[in-house]
Design an enzyme around this catalytic site. Structure first.
Site, mmCIF file in Angstrom:
data_model
loop_
_atom_site.group_PDB
_atom_site.id
_atom_site.type_symbol
_atom_site.label_atom_id
_atom_site.label_comp_id
_atom_site.label_asym_id
_atom_site.label_seq_id
_atom_site.Cartn_x
_atom_site.Cartn_y
_atom_site.Cartn_z
ATOM 1 N N CYS A 95 25.567 -51.501 -8.450
ATOM 2 C CA CYS A 95 26.677 -51.023 -9.271
ATOM 3 C C CYS A 95 26.607 -51.466 -10.734
ATOM 4 C CB CYS A 95 28.005 -51.471 -8.668
ATOM 5 S SG CYS A 95 28.238 -50.902 -6.962
ATOM 6 N N HIS A 389 33.513 -43.749 -8.686
ATOM 7 C CA HIS A 389 32.455 -44.754 -8.845
ATOM 8 C C HIS A 389 31.090 -44.187 -8.440
ATOM 9 C CE1 HIS A 389 30.142 -48.318 -8.803
ATOM 10 N NE2 HIS A 389 30.360 -48.693 -7.564
ATOM 11 N N CYS A 419 30.814 -56.362 -10.568
ATOM 12 C CA CYS A 419 30.093 -56.972 -9.455
ATOM 13 C C CYS A 419 29.094 -55.952 -8.915
ATOM 14 C CB CYS A 419 31.068 -57.367 -8.357
ATOM 15 S SG CYS A 419 32.019 -55.942 -7.719
#
Length: 433
Positions: A95, A389, A419
């Protein structure tokens, strides 16, 4: 942990654009990550009237890798009318992928290797490789090597019906066998983050994102997409945002990762998403020479890692104080903060840890807390829970969105942090022009 590279002059983030973000199997189901990446890179070149021959490098990322296009960055170059001589390579870092692509281009500029580059990431959760069982893989390989029809058929003799079922990509942590959602669920329990808090936070994200769209604060950075095969439908707004978010409805959703005792639901988690985002970076000197007004500058950055078996998603706790120290600023100096919202439980665990002397000592080696979060400056336009996302695109989306909002507010400094799987963390300090 990355070293801090510097050189005379700053690295300017001249522009940032993204596609709308769409739920998996929705509006962008017929588009690949490469399609989405090409679209946004073409637009950032066109909107900035950029001489294609002057682009020194493209670094792009993708997390759900496609075997047919292992280097998405190179395919973007070859599919957008950029000169085939433009050097390009790809990054996959979960990510925080487009944090890394941004830093890689910035370092090339700071080192004097180039003076202009494009960074970003693209993801298609709708178009993922279909995996098959080990038994079927063995049979296919044996059949391919066989020299007769009989031998080809014999290769499948031991394949059972269950071996024929396709399998989705494995999203568990190899070292712990936990999914990210299971890790976040465990964090919620460890840190005492209740269901009501998580649902409140998720509702906040959707309300703020809906308001941002309705007030036109996101339109400048979002590139409409004409959807194949007819190209008669145009998507120009994130399809992930609940414009009618009702806090009471969150209570009706069932837990996903721990169905008996859990608190993480589809409502307080980020959705699987398709989309792409890109940033145009230049040396400060070149941007000034061309009369460009940058969105802002990359002041500092940090990448860190934690033990995945501990609290997997606390990376911002270790990365943020390093980025602050490298920038020479304090947490209290920040005018804006963007936390990546993988899960409401993860963001709330991070913000609680920022204010905890014990946890800042444990995860960042600090003698005092990072600081108490001012919610008035946190994710004021919503975050990943509402906006979506697409793994590799989220960092570039955060950077572009944050710099535009920093300008609207007349602020000077901002933090973007995220994160990632593997216990990774990233943080950037951004500076207004």
């Amino acid at each position: 942990m990355a070293t801090n590279h510097s050189a005379p002059g700053r690295v300017a983030i001249v522009d940032g654009l993204r596609t709308p973000f769409a739920k998996r199997a929705g509006a962008f189901a017929d588009l690949t990550a490469t399609d989405l990446g090409r679209h946004v890179v073409s637009e950032i070149v066109d909107r900035n009237d950029l001489d294609p021959d002057s682009v020194g490098q493209i670094v792009f990322g993708q997390v759900i890798l496609t075997p047919s296009t292992p280097n998405i960055a190179r395919e973007i170059v070859l599919g957008t009318g950029l000169p085939p001589t433009v050097e390009a390579y790809s990054v996959s870092k979960a990510c925080i992928t487009s944090y890394q692509t941004t830093v890689n281009v910035a370092r090339a500029i700071a080192d004097g290797a180039i003076d202009c580059g494009i960074a970003g990431g693209a993801e298609s959760a709708s178009n993922v490789p279909v995996l098959v069982s080990a038994a079927l893989q063995d049979a296919i390989r044996a059949a391919a090597d066989a020299r007769s029809l009989r031998a080809r058929l014999q290769a499948f003799a031991n394949v059972r019906p269950g071996d024929l079922a396709p399998r989705p990509p494995d999203l568990t942590e190899p070292s712990t066998q936990e999914t990210m959602g299971q890790a976040a669920e465990r964090m919620a329990k460890i840190n005492g983050i209740g269901r009501s808090e998580q649902d409140d936070f998720a509702h906040r994200s959707h309300v703020l994102a809906a308001r941002a769209w309705q007030e036109g604060m996101l339109a400048d950075e979002v590139v409409p997409v004409d959807v194949p095969p007819s190209y008669e439908q145009t998507v120009d707004v994130d399809t992930t945002v609940r414009f009618d978010s009702d806090r009471r409805r969150y209570d009706d959703l069932s837990p996903v990762f721990d169905r008996r005792h859990g608190s993480l639901t589809a409502g307080n988690s980020s959705p699987l998403t398709d989309g792409a985002a890109a940033l145009l970076l230049m040396s400060e000197d070149r941007a000034a020479a061309e009369g460009r007004q940058p969105l802002g500058y990359l002041r500092s950055y940090a990448f860190t890692a934690l033990d995945p078996a501990d609290q997997l998603l606390l990376g911002p706790v270790s990365a943020t104080p390093i980025a602050l120290e490298r920038a020479g600023v304090a947490f209290a100096d920040l005018d804006l903060i963007d936390f990546h919202e993988a899960f409401a439980a993860q963001v709330l665990s991070v913000t609680d840890a920022f204010a905890s002397a014990e946890l800042c000592k444990r995860y960042a080696g600090l003698d005092e807390p990072i600081g108490q979060v001012d919610w008035n400056i946190v994710n004021p336009l919503g975050g990943s829970i509402a906006l979506g996302h697409p793994f590799a695109a989220t960092g570039a989306r955060q950077i572009s969105q944050t710099l535009r909002e920093l300008r609207r507010r007349g602020g000077r400094l901002a933090l973007c942090t995220a994160c990632a799987a593997g216990g990774l963390g990233a943080a950037m300090i951004l500076e207004a022009p």
